[in-house]
Scaffold this motif. Structure first.
Motif, short mmCIF file in Angstrom:
data_model
loop_
_atom_site.label_atom_id
_atom_site.label_comp_id
_atom_site.label_asym_id
_atom_site.label_seq_id
_atom_site.Cartn_x
_atom_site.Cartn_y
_atom_site.Cartn_z
N GLU A 28 0.88 -1.17 0.00
CA GLU A 28 0.00 0.00 0.00
C GLU A 28 0.91 1.22 0.00
O GLU A 28 1.60 1.49 0.97
N ILE A 29 0.94 1.96 -1.11
CA ILE A 29 1.88 3.08 -1.28
C ILE A 29 1.19 4.39 -0.91
O ILE A 29 0.37 4.91 -1.67
N VAL A 30 1.50 4.91 0.27
CA VAL A 30 0.93 6.16 0.75
C VAL A 30 1.68 7.34 0.14
O VAL A 30 2.90 7.31 0.02
N ILE A 31 0.93 8.36 -0.26
CA ILE A 31 1.51 9.50 -0.97
C ILE A 31 1.62 10.69 -0.02
O ILE A 31 0.65 11.07 0.65
N ASP A 32 2.81 11.27 0.06
CA ASP A 32 3.05 12.43 0.92
C ASP A 32 2.33 13.65 0.37
O ASP A 32 1.98 13.72 -0.82
N HIS A 33 2.10 14.63 1.24
CA HIS A 33 1.29 15.81 0.90
C HIS A 33 1.90 16.61 -0.25
O HIS A 33 1.18 17.05 -1.17
N LYS A 34 3.22 16.81 -0.23
CA LYS A 34 3.87 17.62 -1.27
C LYS A 34 3.71 16.96 -2.64
O LYS A 34 3.38 17.65 -3.63
N THR A 35 3.91 15.64 -2.71
CA THR A 35 3.77 14.95 -3.99
C THR A 35 2.32 14.94 -4.44
O THR A 35 2.03 15.05 -5.64
N GLN A 65 -4.45 3.32 -5.87
CA GLN A 65 -5.37 2.18 -5.84
C GLN A 65 -4.71 1.02 -6.59
O GLN A 65 -4.52 1.07 -7.79
N ASN A 66 -4.33 0.00 -5.85
CA ASN A 66 -3.67 -1.14 -6.49
C ASN A 66 -4.62 -1.86 -7.45
O ASN A 66 -5.85 -1.79 -7.32
N CYS A 72 0.98 -2.32 -7.71
CA CYS A 72 0.90 -0.91 -8.07
C CYS A 72 0.40 -0.77 -9.50
O CYS A 72 0.82 -1.52 -10.39
N PRO A 73 -0.49 0.20 -9.77
CA PRO A 73 -1.02 0.37 -11.13
C PRO A 73 0.04 0.76 -12.16
O PRO A 73 -0.21 0.64 -13.36
N PHE A 74 1.21 1.21 -11.69
CA PHE A 74 2.26 1.64 -12.61
C PHE A 74 3.35 0.57 -12.79
O PHE A 74 4.34 0.82 -13.48
N TRP A 75 3.16 -0.58 -12.19
CA TRP A 75 4.15 -1.67 -12.32
C TRP A 75 3.83 -2.45 -13.58
O TRP A 75 2.77 -3.08 -13.69
N ASN A 76 4.73 -2.44 -14.55
CA ASN A 76 4.41 -3.03 -15.85
C ASN A 76 4.86 -4.49 -15.97
O ASN A 76 5.41 -5.07 -15.02
N LYS A 77 4.66 -5.08 -17.13
CA LYS A 77 4.96 -6.49 -17.35
C LYS A 77 6.46 -6.79 -17.27
O LYS A 77 6.85 -7.93 -17.01
N GLU A 89 12.19 10.52 -11.88
CA GLU A 89 11.99 10.51 -10.43
C GLU A 89 11.22 11.71 -9.92
O GLU A 89 10.76 11.72 -8.78
N SER A 90 11.07 12.74 -10.74
CA SER A 90 10.42 13.97 -10.28
C SER A 90 8.98 13.74 -9.85
O SER A 90 8.45 14.50 -9.03
N LEU A 91 8.32 12.71 -10.39
CA LEU A 91 6.93 12.45 -10.02
C LEU A 91 6.78 11.27 -9.06
O LEU A 91 5.66 10.85 -8.79
N LEU A 92 7.88 10.78 -8.55
CA LEU A 92 7.78 9.71 -7.54
C LEU A 92 7.46 10.31 -6.18
O LEU A 92 7.97 11.37 -5.81
N CYS A 93 6.61 9.64 -5.42
CA CYS A 93 6.31 10.09 -4.06
C CYS A 93 7.49 9.75 -3.15
O CYS A 93 8.41 9.01 -3.54
N ASP A 94 7.48 10.28 -1.94
CA ASP A 94 8.60 10.05 -1.03
C ASP A 94 8.82 8.57 -0.76
O ASP A 94 9.96 8.09 -0.68
N THR A 95 7.72 7.82 -0.63
CA THR A 95 7.84 6.39 -0.35
C THR A 95 8.63 5.69 -1.43
O THR A 95 9.57 4.93 -1.15
N CYS A 96 8.28 5.92 -2.69
CA CYS A 96 8.95 5.25 -3.81
C CYS A 96 10.36 5.79 -4.04
O CYS A 96 11.25 5.03 -4.44
#
Length: 365
Positions: A28-35, A65-66, A72-77, A89-96
């Motif tokens: 479950e990837i939680v997104i920080d407020h800034k991102t 939403q997985n 993760c919805p962005f994890w590809n084949k 990396e500019s659009l990655l949240c702090d967790t990732c």
């Protein structure tokens, strides 16, 4: 502020598509407020795609939403991140962006560790051959002296915890002392330290010889403790179900002890790592003993799963050791609710998990 790191953190590199248990899988990837603000303001097509995947969890935190498979919805084949491929990396949240790096900020200093939930980090930690000791980062910038009155804890209390941690680290890394014996020495020492904390006496405890009857854990009680927890991944849940249906016996553990010698350095590293991760939490709780009890139960549960693996497959390798430790870290050490349950049980039943015996049932003779 001084920053400290470890040899294994300096050589870590993400294995990306070659990772056997990706952090994009099942988390479950939680997104920080800034991102989150960045996602809400991104006007490109990727921004619309990101916003379509956002949802809130039961704690009212924004997250991705997985997919139905739990990934993760962005994890590809190719087992790579589409978000990073398309936007960097500019659009990655702090967790990732940070995982598996974990900064432990203690105001006066920060220790930078890696999460054992990452397979590559687990491999580096468990196979490290250098002394398991924090080393200062040379690029750390000097900072203004901190007024002790502004600290959220007593400086003397911090020094006491650092001193006792150093004693335990040296004990775990002393190869002339069998690990099971070192764990008993450590428990005896920490029990004295906890008595010193509660009684507030002047005599600071020193490492003493263990009692004539060493203390060990009831493996049935430890397994019952873990049976009360909830699991995230089907793999670990299946292992726990099989162990529950066909419990590990004394004979199974003894069989594992007989072949465990090659993996003892890995278990010593795990003990040292665990101290760096949890020992200083006693700053806030005043309970050092429970941090040590958590280490004992973690190590014993890993031994139980290892003994089960050996019994079922008749083989056990360093790879098996690393997989079990990594899975344990993912299921327990990264689940706040599971850690809280363990602490609650240890508060109530910690002493009931112990017994004295002339023959240890631990991971090393």
């Amino acid at each position: 502020m001084q920053h400290y790191t470890f040899p294994y953190t300096e050589v870590f590199h993400c294995t990306a598509g070659d990772c056997p248990d990706s952090c994009c899988k099942g988390w479950e990837i939680v997104i920080d407020h800034k991102t989150l603000q960045t996602y809400q303001q991104t006007c490109s097509p990727i921004g619309e795609t990101i916003r379509s995947t956002l949802t809130k969890n039961e704690d009212d935190e924004w997250m991705f939403q997985n997919r139905e498979d739990g990934n993760c919805p962005f994890w590809n084949k190719e087992k790579l991140c589409d978000l990073q491929i398309q936007a960097g990396e500019s659009l990655l949240c702090d967790t990732c962006r940070q995982f598996p790096r974990i900064p432990q900020d203690y105001t006066l200093f920060t220790e930078h560790v890696l999460s054992l939930a990452c397979p590559e980090a687990a491999r580096l930690v468990l196979t490290q051959t250098e002394p398991f000791q924090a080393i200062p980062l040379t690029q750390a910038e000097p900072s203004e002296p901190i007024n002790e009155a502004e600290l959220p804890y007593s400086l003397n209390w911090m020094n006491c915890l650092l001193e006792t941690r150093a004693v335990l680290l040296q004990l775990f890394q002393e190869t002339s002392i069998p690990l099971a014996e070192a764990l008993c020495y450590g428990l005896h020492y920490v029990q004295q330290f906890q008595d010193w904390i509660e009684e507030k006496t002047d005599d600071f405890p020193e490492l003493q010889p263990i009692p004539s009857k060493p203390v060990f854990l009831h493996h049935e009680s430890v397994q019952h403790l873990y049976d009360t927890l909830e699991w995230m991944t089907p793999v670990w849940a299946d292992w726990m179900q099989q162990i529950q249906q066909h419990p590990v016996t004394d004979a199974d553990l003894q069989a594992f002890v007989k072949i465990a010698e090659p993996w003892i350095p890995a278990f010593r590293n795990f003990c040292s790592y665990y101290l760096y991760l949890y020992w200083l939490q006693a700053l806030n709780t005043g309970n050092a003993l429970i941090q040590y009890q958590k280490l004992l139960t973690a190590l014993h549960e890993i031994a139980i799963v290892s003994a089960w693996k050996l019994r079922e497959t008749h083989t056990y390798t360093l790879t098996d050791c690393m997989i079990i430790v990594q899975r344990y870290a993912k299921e327990v050490m990264h689940d706040a609710e599971n850690i809280e349950k363990i602490e609650d049980i240890l508060h109530n039943l910690g002493s009931c998990l112990l017994y004295t015996s002339p023959s240890p049932r631990d991971i090393s003779g």
